[in-house]
Design a protein around this motif. Sequence first.
Motif, PDB file in Angstrom:
ATOM      1  N   ILE A 109      -7.084   5.397   3.356  1.00 34.54           N
ATOM      2  CA  ILE A 109      -5.867   6.088   3.810  1.00 34.54           C
ATOM      3  C   ILE A 109      -5.045   6.543   2.599  1.00 34.54           C
ATOM      4  O   ILE A 109      -4.425   7.610   2.629  1.00 34.54           O
ATOM      5  CB  ILE A 109      -5.042   5.222   4.787  1.00 34.54           C
ATOM      6  N   ASP A 110      -5.066   5.773   1.524  1.00 35.83           N
ATOM      7  CA  ASP A 110      -4.431   6.254   0.283  1.00 35.83           C
ATOM      8  C   ASP A 110      -5.025   7.598  -0.151  1.00 35.83           C
ATOM      9  O   ASP A 110      -4.293   8.499  -0.567  1.00 35.83           O
ATOM     10  CB  ASP A 110      -4.633   5.230  -0.853  1.00 35.83           C
TER      11      ASP A 110
ATOM     12  N   ALA B  22       0.832  -1.211   0.000  1.00 34.80           N
ATOM     13  CA  ALA B  22       0.000   0.000   0.000  1.00 34.80           C
ATOM     14  C   ALA B  22       0.866   1.261   0.000  1.00 34.80           C
ATOM     15  O   ALA B  22       1.853   1.358   0.738  1.00 34.80           O
ATOM     16  CB  ALA B  22      -0.937  -0.007   1.212  1.00 34.80           C
ATOM     17  N   LYS B  23       0.458   2.226  -0.817  1.00 33.17           N
ATOM     18  CA  LYS B  23       1.199   3.494  -0.907  1.00 33.17           C
ATOM     19  C   LYS B  23       1.267   4.212   0.440  1.00 33.17           C
ATOM     20  O   LYS B  23       2.278   4.784   0.799  1.00 33.17           O
ATOM     21  CB  LYS B  23       0.513   4.415  -1.932  1.00 33.17           C
ATOM     22  N   TRP B  24       0.127   4.203   1.163  1.00 32.62           N
ATOM     23  CA  TRP B  24       0.081   4.946   2.421  1.00 32.62           C
ATOM     24  C   TRP B  24       1.064   4.399   3.455  1.00 32.62           C
ATOM     25  O   TRP B  24       1.551   5.156   4.307  1.00 32.62           O
ATOM     26  CB  TRP B  24      -1.341   5.011   2.988  1.00 32.62           C
ATOM     27  N   VAL B  25       1.375   3.114   3.373  1.00 27.30           N
ATOM     28  CA  VAL B  25       2.313   2.528   4.334  1.00 27.30           C
ATOM     29  C   VAL B  25       3.716   3.114   4.099  1.00 27.30           C
ATOM     30  O   VAL B  25       4.372   3.591   5.035  1.00 27.30           O
ATOM     31  CB  VAL B  25       2.326   0.980   4.229  1.00 27.30           C
ATOM     32  N   ASP B  26       4.120   3.124   2.837  1.00 28.76           N
ATOM     33  CA  ASP B  26       5.406   3.745   2.497  1.00 28.76           C
ATOM     34  C   ASP B  26       5.436   5.217   2.897  1.00 28.76           C
ATOM     35  O   ASP B  26       6.430   5.717   3.429  1.00 28.76           O
ATOM     36  CB  ASP B  26       5.654   3.665   0.974  1.00 28.76           C
ATOM     37  N   PHE B  27       4.324   5.882   2.586  1.00 27.31           N
ATOM     38  CA  PHE B  27       4.221   7.310   2.882  1.00 27.31           C
ATOM     39  C   PHE B  27       4.466   7.580   4.368  1.00 27.31           C
ATOM     40  O   PHE B  27       5.219   8.481   4.741  1.00 27.31           O
ATOM     41  CB  PHE B  27       2.830   7.803   2.461  1.00 27.31           C
TER      42      PHE B  27
END
Lengths: 248, 248, 248, 248
Positions: free
Chosen positions: D222-223, D33-38
């Motif tokens: 969240i994304d 997931a993008k939001w995790v990296d973010f």
Amino acid sequence: MTQKFKDYKTNEESFKWLKEARDQKWAEIKSSAKWVDFIMSKKFDRRFYGIYLLETYHYVKENPRHQAIISLRDTDAPINYLKFCYEHAEEETGHEMMAHHDLESLGLNSDDIDITMPLASTEILIAYLYRISQYGNPLRRLGYSFWAEDSYQYIQDLLGAISENLSLDKKNMTFLVSHSTIDEKHSKEIEEMIIRFCKGPDDFESILEIMNVTLTLQSNMIDEVVVEYQKLVENKSTKYGFLNKLTE
Amino acid sequence: MTQKFKDYKTNEESFKWLKEARDQKWAEIKSSAKWVDFIMSKKFDRRFYGIYLLETYHYVKENPRHQAIISLRDTDAPINYLKFCYEHAEEETGHEMMAHHDLESLGLNSDDIDITMPLASTEILIAYLYRISQYGNPLRRLGYSFWAEDSYQYIQDLLGAISENLSLDKKNMTFLVSHSTIDEKHSKEIEEMIIRFCKGPDDFESILEIMNVTLTLQSNMIDEVVVEYQKLVENKSTKYGFLNKLTE
Amino acid sequence: MTQKFKDYKTNEESFKWLKEARDQKWAEIKSSAKWVDFIMSKKFDRRFYGIYLLETYHYVKENPRHQAIISLRDTDAPINYLKFCYEHAEEETGHEMMAHHDLESLGLNSDDIDITMPLASTEILIAYLYRISQYGNPLRRLGYSFWAEDSYQYIQDLLGAISENLSLDKKNMTFLVSHSTIDEKHSKEIEEMIIRFCKGPDDFESILEIMNVTLTLQSNMIDEVVVEYQKLVENKSTKYGFLNKLTE
Amino acid sequence: MTQKFKDYKTNEESFKWLKEARDQKWAEIKSSAKWVDFIMSKKFDRRFYGIYLLETYHYVKENPRHQAIISLRDTDAPINYLKFCYEHAEEETGHEMMAHHDLESLGLNSDDIDITMPLASTEILIAYLYRISQYGNPLRRLGYSFWAEDSYQYIQDLLGAISENLSLDKKNMTFLVSHSTIDEKHSKEIEEMIIRFCKGPDDFESILEIMNVTLTLQSNMIDEVVVEYQKLVENKSTKYGFLNKLTE
């Protein structure tokens, strides 16, 4: 808010922008959705079309219901909009039977067809359409009708690929053809509703959001149809096993 | 079950019995309801009519909603009945504005009119119509339409007494006149629906019950209008105080 | 508005008036309702009690649902009131099974018991409780709980007459005894809710109205139970025919 | 159907598989997931957390409602499950106020906080939870509670990154900490419900589907929070403009 709607001048002009946004959204889907490539590749059999028709049956059956639900709410929507919602609900009633008919036309008996639960992505589409009809701006559902009643211009090539690849004729495609044909009456009616009842940029912004989100959710649904089809091909799916009859 | 329906032979004959039962129910109300005597006595002023119009506004506003709600349920009702419900909902939408218009025509400004909560008996009528539309036999609400769309023949004398006593003309009675006029179209449509969709004595029995109960509840509502009017006359009511303007 | 509430000073005092109004309403019912005389006459057999239990089953089953529905609305009701509604719903869940158990305890098998549709007056009671829970003052349903949770003091003599006349013992009356016993906990809780959340005379007036109307509707329900019982005695009822087993 | 559930032997074993499937789904989200990296990049300010809290406010407010709605349906679900739904609804009521409190704790006045409409992905999550609570297998919503009540083990590192990056302390994170803490009571209760009420592989399959879909929808939410945050950084968003106060 979208830049264009910020510069709002008239409903007529904003409607033109809405149309441009629809072109743009379809262009995005056409260029990036997996299911579009899948269909254009023409590497599928009638079971793919069968799963598509089943999911279509499920979401189309709910269309008149969430359309009518708008008029059951206590809002300050004008009486003529409430009347439009009921009238449109009446016109949409029973359209799921076209998808059912198309399934039967491929050689399934009514008893073969297992109408149990829709796929998750179909339930998400249905759920969202109920939610936006029950809460928030009562006009916003027009963003769904705006593309759903006028899609032929965008999917003509896809219909061609399906029909050619599966050797279908008109009597196998009553739902898709009747629903994607530019329905002058409905399409005109939605335009009239939008221009007549919107009161400024906020209404257009709400309609735009629903247009974009529901097109994405419908696109996701067809992506999941592809996934389910591939499971069927790999003998992994039991749910749609009855569709194997279509390849015999 | 009513004796007549036990002897069920055809829908046409049962419909005839239903009509007789309606005559009989109206005869009962005409001979025993307090509000009927009250109106025929012609001892009331325009405030009575004002309270009646307010309560009418409340229940009429809900008519299209519980009509449409039938088609939102998961039943095995035929598609043409679902379409009828939406279509009829569309036609009934906004009719409460006739009652509102009549109130204004008596000399009230829109701002004077306090549309707060309906009387208890009006809420009971509304509540029951929602319930029977949401549960049980989906055809049974036809028992309400069956009398509501065709009442002129029964209340002509009462309308005459009101209009004469209060020196009203047509423009003060748009709701009552338009709704009690034998509406050939609607009345014919309800007859068609009943004859087309009933499948035996149980359906007729359900329709009969709703006809009788909703006529009683409507009658109770007008009884309570009389009670409220009398409170107003005795300076006991504050809720309808704004109607005193009608006697100035 | 009721004179007493017009003179509103404190919630504690208004609650006292509410209690007096409850005494008065019960006194009215005891002195004028047909079913009260019917029961005190002791001229009925167990089929009367059977019909009563069936109708009780129907309306009690809905109690937790319309209780909870209040918290599903968008109102400005305080969070602790919303929590109370869910908690109370939880406590009321399944209480209809006591009525069912009592029916079985009289000698009916579960399969004998035909739980089809409730009587019209039972549907009216259910319908009204749904309506007042979904619309208007979110506190007003407390007017129903206010009498329903604390009725033993009013109906002790009636319970005695039933039990004596039909030679019932405790295990045949679990619903009535458990529900009419002064439930210290619940009754105390309702009192607390009313005193804690009412904000003035309007709230008390709303609660008073629901108390009076729902007591009347419940009284009407028992009147119809008497009517149905008499049909059964005269061999006119088919719906409750299975209860004849109780007199064998 | 998932291979594991096809081989269904006992509820206890199936529950173990469900837990493994949860580990696997979280692993997928954590790795893709993008939001995790973010979040792990720690390149964001308090406005990101602000938008997250607002969306959390919106969906959490609906949790008790769709929880309770299950018990309002006519299903054959056991009474103890209905009671659980009401009880759980009661416990979840008002939890959105923790998110609101956290927003205020960052320095916003209650009046600053613009609780208008949620983001589209938040509405999709809410919509889907309503839908699955109203239709289909009444047990399936347990698949949502199953992860929502027991997430701390999966997001501990993410909470750490947020708290460190934004210099938050406990009083700014009441929602996240209280909700992600392994709530022994709730988590145990959900386990009990699943093991007690499931009747075979179909129930587990339904619960598994809802677990997977709602985790994905929450992840999508969240994304979108990230996307909205980036708009805010680029001065493109007007909706969340009031959050700029958090960086002053």
